[in-house]
Design a protein around this motif. Sequence first.
Motif, PDB file in Angstrom:
ATOM      1  N   TYR A  93     -18.159 -23.635 -33.213  1.00  0.00           N
ATOM      2  CA  TYR A  93     -17.092 -23.045 -34.049  1.00  0.00           C
ATOM      3  C   TYR A  93     -15.865 -24.099 -33.925  1.00  0.00           C
ATOM      4  O   TYR A  93     -15.775 -24.909 -33.179  1.00  0.00           O
ATOM      5  CB  TYR A  93     -16.247 -21.882 -33.507  1.00  0.00           C
TER       6      TYR A  93
ATOM      7  N   THR B 258     -11.476 -24.382 -34.282  1.00  0.00           N
ATOM      8  CA  THR B 258     -10.504 -23.541 -34.204  1.00  0.00           C
ATOM      9  C   THR B 258      -9.369 -24.577 -34.231  1.00  0.00           C
ATOM     10  O   THR B 258      -8.931 -25.644 -33.748  1.00  0.00           O
ATOM     11  CB  THR B 258     -10.365 -23.030 -32.881  1.00  0.00           C
TER      12      THR B 258
ATOM     13  N   GLY C 246      -5.609 -22.527 -31.810  1.00  0.00           N
ATOM     14  CA  GLY C 246      -5.943 -21.115 -31.257  1.00  0.00           C
ATOM     15  C   GLY C 246      -5.761 -20.280 -32.105  1.00  0.00           C
ATOM     16  O   GLY C 246      -5.913 -19.021 -31.498  1.00  0.00           O
ATOM     17  N   GLN C 247      -5.605 -20.283 -33.346  1.00  0.00           N
ATOM     18  CA  GLN C 247      -5.275 -19.231 -34.338  1.00  0.00           C
ATOM     19  C   GLN C 247      -6.040 -19.201 -35.617  1.00  0.00           C
ATOM     20  O   GLN C 247      -6.274 -17.972 -36.009  1.00  0.00           O
ATOM     21  CB  GLN C 247      -3.550 -19.391 -34.708  1.00  0.00           C
ATOM     22  N   GLU C 248      -6.627 -20.025 -36.128  1.00  0.00           N
ATOM     23  CA  GLU C 248      -7.514 -19.999 -37.103  1.00  0.00           C
ATOM     24  C   GLU C 248      -8.921 -20.880 -36.867  1.00  0.00           C
ATOM     25  O   GLU C 248      -8.844 -21.610 -36.168  1.00  0.00           O
ATOM     26  CB  GLU C 248      -6.941 -20.751 -38.371  1.00  0.00           C
ATOM     27  N   GLY C 249      -9.927 -20.032 -37.415  1.00  0.00           N
ATOM     28  CA  GLY C 249     -11.258 -20.819 -37.049  1.00  0.00           C
ATOM     29  C   GLY C 249     -12.599 -20.105 -38.021  1.00  0.00           C
ATOM     30  O   GLY C 249     -12.278 -19.167 -38.765  1.00  0.00           O
TER      31      GLY C 249
END
Length: 288
Positions: free
Chosen positions: A231, A233, A236-239
Motif C-alpha cells: 500500500y 499511504t 497517514g491519512q490517504e492511501g
Amino acid sequence: MQNIVCRHVLLVCKAHHERAWKLGCEILQWLRVHGHMAALIEAGGEDPAYDEELDFVVVLGGDGTMLGVARRLVGRPVPLFGINFGRVGFLTDAQPDHWEERLKACLRGDLPLRACLALRWKLTRGGRLEAGGAAVNDVVLSRGSLSRLVCVNITVDGQRMGLLRSDGVILSTPVGSSGYSVSAGGPLLYPGMNAVGLTPICPFLNTISPMVFPGATVFRMRIESGSTDCYITVDGQEGQQLEIGDLVEVTGVPAAVRFMGDEISFFERLRTRGFVLERASGADAEKA
C-alpha cells in the motif's frame, strides 16, 4: 484595529468536533465585525472555499487536521495558522483560550512565517498516471496484513540504489521526520532543512541504511514480483493498494507549505511534545 487592512480568511474546523466548531463560529463573527471577509467550513470534505484568493487559513484542530488542510495548499502562498484542539500540536501555534491576541497579530502581519518542504508523489500503472498528490509529513510504501516482505526497486535521480526487501520504505520531510520515520529508526531532521529522509522499515539483512538526500531528489520506486499486498499511504491519512509493476515517483518541493506563528526552539518543541532528551550527568554537565 481600525488600521488593519481587510483580510480574506478561511476558518477550517476539525470534523465533528463541537468545541472547535463553536469557537470557529465565534471567530467568524469577530472577523466580520472587524471588517474582514471570512468563511467557516469543516475539514475533510471538498469545498470551493479552498480555491478562493486567501490571505491565510485558520485551522481549529490538531496536527491531523493541519496536515489535511496543508496538503490542499501545497505550492500556494497561503499561510496556515493553527489553534490546537489535538493532543500533540507540533504544527499549531495557539491554544483555544488565547486565540484573540494571536489572531490580531496574524491580521497585522506581525507573526513570522515558516516555509517548509513538502513532497509531490505520483503513481503510474501500466504507463498511465493512476493517482498523485502532495504530502506534508511522509509518503510510505508498506506491506499489508501478512508478515511478508515487500520488494521495491529504488532509483535515485536516475541512479539505481538497489532492490529493497523489507516491510516497506518511508520518505519523509523534515517536519514529518519526528513521526513514523524516527520511530522506524530514521533520521530526525531539523525543520528548516531542504532535505528528504529515506527510511527502510525492517529491511531484510539491513541491505539499505536510513539516508538523507537533497530536497529536489527524485525517487522512483517500482513494486517487483515477490511482494505481498503493498500500500501507499500519504501523511497517514490517504492511501491505496499497489500492484506488481506499479511505479511511485516522489520528489521534494522546497518552501511549499507555510505555517504562521512563533517558532519554538526545535529542542523545546521536542521536549514539550513527548520526546525525552537525556539529561547530562553531574560530571558531564560540569564539563559542558
